[in-house]
Design a protein around this motif. Structure first.
Motif, PDB file in Angstrom:
ATOM      1  N   ILE A 143     -11.031  35.256   4.208  1.00  0.00           N
ATOM      2  CA  ILE A 143     -11.132  35.996   2.937  1.00  0.00           C
ATOM      3  C   ILE A 143     -11.838  35.032   1.994  1.00  0.00           C
ATOM      4  CG2 ILE A 143      -9.994  36.996   0.944  1.00  0.00           C
ATOM      5  CD1 ILE A 143      -7.712  37.874   2.496  1.00  0.00           C
ATOM      6  N   TYR A 144     -13.013  35.388   1.548  1.00  0.00           N
ATOM      7  CA  TYR A 144     -13.778  34.515   0.655  1.00  0.00           C
ATOM      8  C   TYR A 144     -14.318  35.321  -0.516  1.00  0.00           C
ATOM      9  CZ  TYR A 144     -13.788  30.580   3.883  1.00  0.00           C
ATOM     10  OH  TYR A 144     -13.399  29.527   4.673  1.00  0.00           O
ATOM     11  N   VAL A 145     -14.119  34.785  -1.712  1.00  0.00           N
ATOM     12  CA  VAL A 145     -14.634  35.422  -2.929  1.00  0.00           C
ATOM     13  C   VAL A 145     -15.596  34.432  -3.591  1.00  0.00           C
ATOM     14  CG1 VAL A 145     -13.972  36.314  -5.194  1.00  0.00           C
ATOM     15  CG2 VAL A 145     -12.521  36.793  -3.202  1.00  0.00           C
ATOM     16  N   LEU A 176     -13.685  34.419  -8.858  1.00  0.00           N
ATOM     17  CA  LEU A 176     -12.311  34.045  -8.494  1.00  0.00           C
ATOM     18  C   LEU A 176     -11.333  34.465  -9.575  1.00  0.00           C
ATOM     19  CD1 LEU A 176     -12.708  30.428  -7.059  1.00  0.00           C
ATOM     20  CD2 LEU A 176     -12.308  32.543  -5.791  1.00  0.00           C
ATOM     21  N   GLY A 177     -10.085  34.735  -9.150  1.00  0.00           N
ATOM     22  CA  GLY A 177      -9.020  35.038 -10.109  1.00  0.00           C
ATOM     23  C   GLY A 177      -9.110  36.425 -10.712  1.00  0.00           C
ATOM     24  N   LYS A 185      -8.612  39.243  -8.872  1.00  0.00           N
ATOM     25  CA  LYS A 185      -7.889  40.132  -7.945  1.00  0.00           C
ATOM     26  C   LYS A 185      -8.784  40.729  -6.860  1.00  0.00           C
ATOM     27  CE  LYS A 185      -4.194  39.425 -10.348  1.00  0.00           C
ATOM     28  NZ  LYS A 185      -3.346  38.328  -9.893  1.00  0.00           N
ATOM     29  N   GLY A 215      -9.755  38.962  -4.191  1.00  0.00           N
ATOM     30  CA  GLY A 215      -9.080  38.491  -2.979  1.00  0.00           C
ATOM     31  C   GLY A 215      -7.900  39.397  -2.648  1.00  0.00           C
ATOM     32  N   ASN A 242      -6.264  23.193   0.820  1.00  0.00           N
ATOM     33  CA  ASN A 242      -6.797  24.336   0.066  1.00  0.00           C
ATOM     34  C   ASN A 242      -5.647  24.969  -0.727  1.00  0.00           C
ATOM     35  OD1 ASN A 242      -8.114  26.586  -0.893  1.00  0.00           O
ATOM     36  ND2 ASN A 242      -9.026  27.159   1.073  1.00  0.00           N
ATOM     37  N   ARG A 279      -5.351  26.429  -3.587  1.00  0.00           N
ATOM     38  CA  ARG A 279      -5.527  27.744  -4.204  1.00  0.00           C
ATOM     39  C   ARG A 279      -5.236  28.857  -3.192  1.00  0.00           C
ATOM     40  NH1 ARG A 279      -9.540  29.351  -8.678  1.00  0.00           N
ATOM     41  NH2 ARG A 279      -9.059  31.542  -8.764  1.00  0.00           N
ATOM     42  N   LYS A 318       2.043  33.712  -2.313  1.00  0.00           N
ATOM     43  CA  LYS A 318       2.344  34.783  -3.264  1.00  0.00           C
ATOM     44  C   LYS A 318       2.430  36.134  -2.543  1.00  0.00           C
ATOM     45  CE  LYS A 318      -0.999  36.542  -5.704  1.00  0.00           C
ATOM     46  NZ  LYS A 318      -2.113  36.726  -6.637  1.00  0.00           N
TER      47      LYS A 318
HETATM   48  C1  COA Z   1      -8.017  32.586  -1.893  1.00  0.00           C
HETATM   49  C2  COA Z   1      -8.875  33.662  -2.573  1.00  0.00           C
HETATM   50  C3  COA Z   1      -9.422  34.588  -1.516  1.00  0.00           C
HETATM   51  C4  COA Z   1      -8.024  34.439  -3.544  1.00  0.00           C
HETATM   52  O1  COA Z   1      -8.848  35.387  -4.161  1.00  0.00           O
HETATM   53  P1  COA Z   1      -8.821  35.689  -5.742  1.00  0.00           P
HETATM   54  O2  COA Z   1      -9.642  36.889  -5.969  1.00  0.00           O
HETATM   55  O3  COA Z   1      -9.112  34.469  -6.520  1.00  0.00           O
HETATM   56  O4  COA Z   1      -7.301  36.010  -5.861  1.00  0.00           O
HETATM   57  P2  COA Z   1      -6.531  36.814  -6.933  1.00  0.00           P
HETATM   58  O5  COA Z   1      -7.261  36.902  -8.221  1.00  0.00           O
HETATM   59  O6  COA Z   1      -6.054  38.077  -6.285  1.00  0.00           O
HETATM   60  O7  COA Z   1      -5.264  35.868  -7.053  1.00  0.00           O
HETATM   61  C5  COA Z   1      -5.377  34.650  -7.649  1.00  0.00           C
HETATM   62  C6  COA Z   1      -4.241  33.813  -7.092  1.00  0.00           C
HETATM   63  O8  COA Z   1      -4.807  32.605  -6.586  1.00  0.00           O
HETATM   64  C7  COA Z   1      -4.005  31.522  -6.979  1.00  0.00           C
HETATM   65  N1  COA Z   1      -4.758  30.734  -7.940  1.00  0.00           N
HETATM   66  C8  COA Z   1      -5.633  31.156  -8.871  1.00  0.00           C
HETATM   67  N2  COA Z   1      -6.168  30.121  -9.519  1.00  0.00           N
HETATM   68  C9  COA Z   1      -5.638  29.026  -9.001  1.00  0.00           C
HETATM   69  C10 COA Z   1      -5.819  27.661  -9.231  1.00  0.00           C
HETATM   70  N3  COA Z   1      -6.676  27.205 -10.158  1.00  0.00           N
HETATM   71  N4  COA Z   1      -5.108  26.800  -8.493  1.00  0.00           N
HETATM   72  C11 COA Z   1      -4.225  27.237  -7.571  1.00  0.00           C
HETATM   73  N5  COA Z   1      -4.036  28.543  -7.296  1.00  0.00           N
HETATM   74  C12 COA Z   1      -4.740  29.429  -7.996  1.00  0.00           C
HETATM   75  C13 COA Z   1      -2.751  32.082  -7.567  1.00  0.00           C
HETATM   76  O9  COA Z   1      -1.806  32.328  -6.539  1.00  0.00           O
HETATM   77  C14 COA Z   1      -3.255  33.378  -8.148  1.00  0.00           C
HETATM   78  O10 COA Z   1      -2.250  34.291  -8.281  1.00  0.00           O
HETATM   79  P3  COA Z   1      -1.807  34.775  -9.784  1.00  0.00           P
HETATM   80  O11 COA Z   1      -3.054  35.289 -10.452  1.00  0.00           O
HETATM   81  O12 COA Z   1      -0.797  35.835  -9.511  1.00  0.00           O
HETATM   82  O13 COA Z   1      -1.264  33.541 -10.432  1.00  0.00           O
HETATM   83  C15 COA Z   1     -10.001  33.025  -3.403  1.00  0.00           C
HETATM   84  O14 COA Z   1      -9.448  32.091  -4.270  1.00  0.00           O
HETATM   85  C16 COA Z   1     -11.102  32.399  -2.606  1.00  0.00           C
HETATM   86  O15 COA Z   1     -12.014  33.075  -2.143  1.00  0.00           O
HETATM   87  N6  COA Z   1     -11.078  31.080  -2.488  1.00  0.00           N
HETATM   88  C17 COA Z   1     -12.155  30.359  -1.828  1.00  0.00           C
HETATM   89  C18 COA Z   1     -12.237  30.691  -0.354  1.00  0.00           C
HETATM   90  C19 COA Z   1     -10.996  30.380   0.376  1.00  0.00           C
HETATM   91  O16 COA Z   1     -10.379  29.336   0.212  1.00  0.00           O
HETATM   92  N7  COA Z   1     -10.605  31.331   1.224  1.00  0.00           N
HETATM   93  C20 COA Z   1      -9.456  31.199   2.048  1.00  0.00           C
HETATM   94  C21 COA Z   1      -9.833  30.444   3.255  1.00  0.00           C
HETATM   95  S1  COA Z   1      -8.428  30.378   4.325  1.00  0.00           S
END
Ligand code: COA
Length: 172
Positions: free
Chosen positions: A97-99, A104-105, A107, A109, A136, A138, A145
């Motif tokens: 899952i990559y955004v 990011l942040g 929703k 993901g 990783n 985040r 969660k």
């Molecule tokens: C992991 C990922 C898919 C989540 O997608 P997203 O769209 O950012 O997620 P959401 O907006 O639904 O949720 C954000 C959640 O990420 C976490 N988060 C957000 N910012 C963060 C930060 N600066 N540090 C730590 N955790 C963080 C929290 O759990 C947050 O939940 P909350 O909003 O309820 O507090 C995204 O961060 C991503 O693509 N990361 C890079 C790629 C990656 O690492 N993929 C997974 C490989 S296994």
């Protein structure tokens, strides 16, 4: 940002898939890895022929998250032999899952994760599993969660560097 659309990726979308795969992997991991390791990983793991073979594998599915037709994230899920390990025939793997970092942040993901859950439930899978790099934080927070719990570890090789992935699962 428009309403995000989740769309199944088809073979003709290969150029967009390759682009979002490379961009998001680099965004996520380049600060922790050498340029050589990164280049080696991107050119083999996201080679056109490899991605086409994965798109043609009946046990793998890719989905884009689209913001007004722009690809801002993607999902890859596997069942059966397409799973990267833990080839339990009843299991369902979220491999990626990559955004895009600009989104990011927001929703997105979460939407991709909900798509994965919907697919796993439709296939009557009892659980979803995935591997995530132990540094990783985040992604770990995101999966925790959403109810995932750790059950094992494995070594992931990025170029010449060996890194530890935590394997996590979610009972459905
Ligand atoms: C992991 C990922 C898919 C989540 O997608 P997203 O769209 O950012 O997620 P959401 O907006 O639904 O949720 C954000 C959640 O990420 C976490 N988060 C957000 N910012 C963060 C930060 N600066 N540090 C730590 N955790 C963080 C929290 O759990 C947050 O939940 P909350 O909003 O309820 O507090 C995204 O961060 C991503 O693509 N990361 C890079 C790629 C990656 O690492 N993929 C997974 C490989 S296994």
């Amino acid at each position: 940002m428009q309403e995000i659309i989740i769309k199944k990726v088809e073979v003709e979308d290969i150029a967009q898939l390759q682009k979002i795969s490379c961009v998001t992997f680099a965004q996520t991991f380049e600060e922790h890895n050498s340029a050589e390791d990164m280049e080696a990983y991107l050119s083999t793991s996201y080679a056109t022929e490899k991605l086409i073979a994965e798109l043609n594998n009946a046990n793998s599915e890719f989905y884009f998250a689209l913001d007004d037709a722009i690809v801002v994230g993607y999902l890859k899920v596997n069942t059966g032999d397409a799973q990267t390990e833990n080839k339990d025939s009843s299991a369902f793997e979220i491999e990626r899952i990559y955004v895009d970092s600009a989104y990011l942040g927001k929703k997105i993901g979460q939407l991709l994760f909900e798509k994965a859950t919907e697919l796993a439930k439709a296939k009557n899978k009892p659980y979803i599993w995935l591997g995530v790099w132990e540094e990783n934080h985040r992604a770990l927070a995101f999966y925790q969660k959403n109810g995932f719990v750790p059950f094992d570890k494995h070594i992931f090789k990025l170029g010449n560097d060996e890194q530890t992935d935590i394997l996590m699962k979610l009972d459905l």
